[in-house]
Scaffold this motif. Sequence first.
Motif, short mmCIF file in Angstrom:
data_model
loop_
_atom_site.label_atom_id
_atom_site.label_comp_id
_atom_site.label_asym_id
_atom_site.label_seq_id
_atom_site.Cartn_x
_atom_site.Cartn_y
_atom_site.Cartn_z
N PHE A 70 0.76 -1.11 0.01
CA PHE A 70 -0.04 -0.01 0.00
C PHE A 70 0.83 1.27 -0.14
O PHE A 70 0.78 2.35 -0.65
CB PHE A 70 -1.09 0.00 1.11
N PHE A 71 1.99 1.25 0.89
CA PHE A 71 2.84 2.58 0.70
C PHE A 71 3.53 2.60 -0.57
O PHE A 71 3.77 3.87 -0.71
CB PHE A 71 3.90 2.38 2.13
N GLU A 72 3.82 1.49 -1.11
CA GLU A 72 4.21 1.76 -2.62
C GLU A 72 3.61 2.82 -3.29
O GLU A 72 4.05 3.61 -4.24
CB GLU A 72 4.48 0.47 -3.32
N HIS A 73 2.17 2.61 -3.10
CA HIS A 73 1.35 3.38 -3.88
C HIS A 73 1.13 4.98 -3.28
O HIS A 73 1.03 6.02 -3.94
CB HIS A 73 -0.21 3.00 -4.00
N LEU A 74 0.90 4.75 -1.73
CA LEU A 74 0.56 5.77 -0.94
C LEU A 74 1.75 6.88 -1.03
O LEU A 74 1.45 8.16 -1.26
CB LEU A 74 0.50 5.63 0.24
N GLY A 95 11.47 14.65 -18.87
CA GLY A 95 12.04 13.89 -19.64
C GLY A 95 12.32 12.31 -18.86
O GLY A 95 13.15 11.60 -19.34
N GLY A 96 11.74 12.25 -17.56
CA GLY A 96 12.01 10.92 -16.78
C GLY A 96 11.09 10.03 -16.93
O GLY A 96 9.84 10.01 -17.48
N ARG A 97 11.29 9.00 -16.33
CA ARG A 97 10.24 7.98 -16.04
C ARG A 97 10.56 6.96 -14.49
O ARG A 97 11.75 7.40 -14.10
CB ARG A 97 10.33 6.57 -17.04
N ASN A 98 9.51 6.74 -14.16
CA ASN A 98 9.41 6.49 -12.53
C ASN A 98 8.62 5.03 -12.47
O ASN A 98 7.89 4.87 -12.98
CB ASN A 98 9.48 7.39 -11.78
N ASN A 99 9.09 4.45 -11.15
CA ASN A 99 8.23 3.18 -10.84
C ASN A 99 8.60 2.70 -9.50
O ASN A 99 9.55 3.21 -8.96
CB ASN A 99 8.30 2.03 -11.92
N ASP A 105 10.04 -8.82 1.26
CA ASP A 105 11.06 -8.43 1.86
C ASP A 105 11.68 -7.07 1.63
O ASP A 105 12.52 -6.35 2.51
CB ASP A 105 12.31 -9.35 1.46
N ARG A 106 11.13 -6.23 0.61
CA ARG A 106 11.71 -4.70 0.46
C ARG A 106 10.71 -3.96 -0.49
O ARG A 106 10.09 -4.72 -1.12
CB ARG A 106 13.19 -5.05 -0.07
N THR A 107 10.93 -2.84 -0.40
CA THR A 107 9.97 -1.90 -1.35
C THR A 107 11.01 -1.04 -2.16
O THR A 107 12.02 -0.37 -1.33
CB THR A 107 9.10 -1.09 -0.44
N TYR A 108 10.83 -0.77 -3.11
CA TYR A 108 11.79 -0.23 -4.16
C TYR A 108 11.35 0.94 -4.94
O TYR A 108 10.10 0.58 -5.88
CB TYR A 108 12.56 -1.29 -5.01
N TYR A 109 11.99 2.23 -5.02
CA TYR A 109 11.49 3.18 -5.82
C TYR A 109 12.48 3.76 -6.60
O TYR A 109 13.61 3.59 -6.24
CB TYR A 109 10.95 4.31 -4.71
N TYR A 110 12.12 4.22 -7.74
CA TYR A 110 13.28 4.60 -8.65
C TYR A 110 12.85 5.72 -9.72
O TYR A 110 11.77 5.58 -10.23
CB TYR A 110 13.96 3.68 -9.36
N GLU A 111 13.61 6.64 -10.25
CA GLU A 111 13.43 7.67 -11.27
C GLU A 111 14.62 7.30 -12.12
O GLU A 111 15.73 7.33 -11.59
CB GLU A 111 13.23 9.09 -10.79
#
Length: 442
Positions: A70-74, A95-99, A105-111
């Motif tokens: 849920f926090f991945e979205h929030l 000009g970027g992209r992200n997900n 085991d983990r939560t991952y964010y990137y741009e």
Amino acid sequence: MIKKISLTVCSLLLTFGAFAQQVEFSKYTLDNGLDVILHQDNTAPVVTVAVMYHVGAKDEEEGRSGFAHFFEHLLFEGTENIPRGEWFNIVAANGGRNNANTTQDRTYYYETFPSNNLELGLWMESERMLHPVINQIGVDTQNEVVKEEKRSRIDNAPYGKILYNTGISPYMFEKHPYKNSVIGTMEDLDAAQLDEFKAFFEKYYGPNNATLVVAGDFEEANTKKLIEQYFGPIEAKPEVERVNVKEDPITSTIKATEYDDNIQIPAKLYVYRTPSMKDRDAYVLDMISSILTDGKSSRMYKKMVDENKEALQVLAFPRSQEDYGTYVMGALAMGDTPLEQLGKSIDEEIEKLQNELISEKEYQKLQNKFENRFVNSNSNIQGIASSLATYHTLYGDVDLINEEIDIYRSITREEIREVAKKYLNKNQRLDLDYLPTPEDAK
């Protein structure tokens, strides 16, 4: 002479390929406990900024499943300085992209940005860590988003309960929180109060529970200054107590039947509990999965699909995780083939692997496949960033980004046979019949 020259050229190319795959990186830690990994590659004007938090579905409290996902979205809702709903617009406009993605085991964010927007990526991730806005409107909005995701990916998707493990994990784990699915239950999310979401953030989203990776086109000295500027002032939080739950061994076959409204073709599935992703045996099982079920040249495909015409497709989902893994293998029935027949054919291939060494030719083909997979995993900046974060967070060894292939190279034919004997036994598995829901039960 031509043959000798060709062999020499091939040798040089292989040597160059191995050299090219070496991923150079530096690692250091800020005063607040944030681990930072830098990989500089100035061959293309792009840069990835990524943060991996060491929190996943296994860290959730009983009755509050789905919080990590849920926090991945929030945490895309907005921050004190990023208006609600503007996160993706800001990334796209520059000009970027992200997900983002979540596991047990983990939560991952990137741009990923053009490299002249490195500072923007660092600022945005520091905003996510420092002061996101967690309010009721955001919780309500993302609650509906997650519900729709569950409906589309699991509830209404053919074999969704297998693909996302919701129909498997409860049989494989009695004590460990891996028994719960990553997406959780909607009842748990509906019952949660706003203060519980805020408490989850305060517990797990501190710099000392995170790894920041910057990979791509940047200048190191300036990047370190920017990292200190944006992340240095964030205060550390209390140390996270890690999950430490041991499962009793599976000692007798677990027989089960699951029904799916969305399928017409039944499947026979065998599921085995496997060791931690850090265990050498997990690497051997990865190779075993490739031998048995990976692609049209795999043993089970050639026997059950090509030769016997008893299976429409063979299935394999080896899932390596920090504490335990699972290995799902199986087949979709062709026509009226009984599931018992599919099970018998699968067992014949398992027993062959347990009692006979694979041929030298098959072994070399296996090694080539894993060499190729290793090369592809580090073929772009986003992949390298993800690997660096994963090896540090879950394995505790960033050097594996270059050295893991040596583990696969060192695995012997004898080891493959012995590990198959150790784990792929009838009394250590779930025997699952996965069937279409009967018409009178719909």
